[in-house]
Design a protein around this motif. Structure first.
Motif, mmCIF file in Angstrom:
data_model
loop_
_atom_site.group_PDB
_atom_site.id
_atom_site.type_symbol
_atom_site.label_atom_id
_atom_site.label_comp_id
_atom_site.label_asym_id
_atom_site.label_seq_id
_atom_site.Cartn_x
_atom_site.Cartn_y
_atom_site.Cartn_z
ATOM 1 N N LEU A 141 -9.832 -36.591 -21.367
ATOM 2 C CA LEU A 141 -9.458 -37.715 -20.519
ATOM 3 C C LEU A 141 -8.049 -37.547 -19.972
ATOM 4 C CD1 LEU A 141 -10.107 -40.671 -19.529
ATOM 5 C CD2 LEU A 141 -8.964 -41.440 -21.605
ATOM 6 N N GLY A 142 -7.885 -37.897 -18.703
ATOM 7 C CA GLY A 142 -6.573 -37.957 -18.069
ATOM 8 C C GLY A 142 -6.445 -39.281 -17.342
ATOM 9 N N ILE B 65 -12.487 -35.985 -17.473
ATOM 10 C CA ILE B 65 -12.495 -37.259 -16.762
ATOM 11 C C ILE B 65 -11.072 -37.660 -16.401
ATOM 12 C CG2 ILE B 65 -13.113 -39.701 -16.921
ATOM 13 C CD1 ILE B 65 -15.107 -38.783 -19.188
ATOM 14 N N VAL B 66 -10.883 -38.072 -15.153
ATOM 15 C CA VAL B 66 -9.605 -38.626 -14.712
ATOM 16 C C VAL B 66 -9.876 -40.036 -14.202
ATOM 17 C CG1 VAL B 66 -7.711 -38.464 -13.059
ATOM 18 C CG2 VAL B 66 -8.602 -36.398 -14.115
ATOM 19 N N ARG C 35 -15.598 -33.876 -14.048
ATOM 20 C CA ARG C 35 -15.979 -32.497 -13.766
ATOM 21 C C ARG C 35 -16.492 -31.879 -15.065
ATOM 22 N NH1 ARG C 35 -13.062 -27.243 -13.374
ATOM 23 N NH2 ARG C 35 -13.953 -26.173 -11.591
ATOM 24 N N ASN C 36 -17.490 -31.017 -14.963
ATOM 25 C CA ASN C 36 -18.005 -30.330 -16.152
ATOM 26 C C ASN C 36 -16.902 -29.473 -16.759
ATOM 27 O OD1 ASN C 36 -20.478 -31.412 -15.544
ATOM 28 N ND2 ASN C 36 -21.223 -29.577 -14.540
ATOM 29 N N ALA D 5 -7.954 -29.409 -11.193
ATOM 30 C CA ALA D 5 -9.351 -28.952 -11.207
ATOM 31 C C ALA D 5 -10.308 -30.129 -11.017
ATOM 32 C CB ALA D 5 -9.650 -28.230 -12.522
ATOM 33 N N VAL D 6 -10.008 -31.247 -11.648
ATOM 34 C CA VAL D 6 -10.877 -32.425 -11.516
ATOM 35 C C VAL D 6 -10.739 -33.031 -10.121
ATOM 36 C CG1 VAL D 6 -11.397 -34.731 -12.401
ATOM 37 C CG2 VAL D 6 -10.785 -32.906 -13.984
ATOM 38 N N PHE D 7 -9.510 -33.144 -9.620
ATOM 39 C CA PHE D 7 -9.298 -33.727 -8.296
ATOM 40 C C PHE D 7 -9.902 -32.863 -7.189
ATOM 41 C CE2 PHE D 7 -5.664 -36.165 -10.170
ATOM 42 C CZ PHE D 7 -6.146 -37.420 -9.848
ATOM 43 N N ASP D 8 -9.809 -31.540 -7.332
ATOM 44 C CA ASP D 8 -10.283 -30.641 -6.278
ATOM 45 C C ASP D 8 -11.804 -30.566 -6.190
ATOM 46 O OD1 ASP D 8 -7.712 -30.140 -5.547
ATOM 47 O OD2 ASP D 8 -7.604 -28.142 -6.457
ATOM 48 N N SER D 9 -12.478 -30.597 -7.321
ATOM 49 C CA SER D 9 -13.938 -30.461 -7.267
ATOM 50 C C SER D 9 -14.622 -31.323 -8.328
ATOM 51 C CB SER D 9 -14.328 -28.998 -7.444
ATOM 52 O OG SER D 9 -13.839 -28.512 -8.677
#
Length: 133
Positions: free
Chosen positions: A47-48, A85-86, A38-39, A19-23
């Motif tokens: 955190l990742g 957050i990644v 991402r929100n 989800a974070v990587f895509d948008s």
């Protein structure tokens, strides 16, 4: 907010990372790393970490980086509420000394906190076409 780094403050599943990587709604490039955010509509940040062998060869260095990243996140999480957050490590990050990394992460968290979008407030408009009018 507590200053812990419990399970609920981590991105755990591939779906969360995807989800974070895509948008990503926030992107902060740094020296030898990239911070994507991402929100998450939660009352706490999550955190990742992505630190591959290709980026940082030695496991000792990868583990050191993860410890520093988690600790920095833990100390700054009050200003990061509402983000997933990644952190993606790039080549050369393992060569950076601890004090420089800690300072660098402090700056990154501040930059990300400034980018936090204001939540949309729903306003009701009473107009001519409104059934209440």
């Amino acid at each position: 907010m507590s200053q812990d780094f419990s399970r609920e403050k981590r991105l755990l599943t591939p779906r969360h990372f995807k989800a974070v990587f895509d948008s990503p709604t926030g992107k902060v490039p740094g020296k030898n790393l990239l911070l994507l955010a991402r929100n998450n509509d939660l009352d706490h940040p999550r955190l990742g970490l992505v630190i591959g062998k290709k980026s940082v060869k030695l496991s000792v260095e990868r583990n050191r980086l993860k410890r520093l990243m988690r600790e920095s996140f833990r100390l700054h999480q009050d200003s990061l509420v509402g983000w997933d957050i990644v952190i993606v490590a790039r080549k050369g990050l393992g060569d950076v000394e601890n004090p420089e990394l800690i300072q660098h992460f402090g700056k990154l968290w501040k930059r990300l906190a400034r980018n936090k979008p204001v939540p949309a407030v729903k306003t009701e408009t009473v107009g001519v076409d409104s059934p209440d009018a």
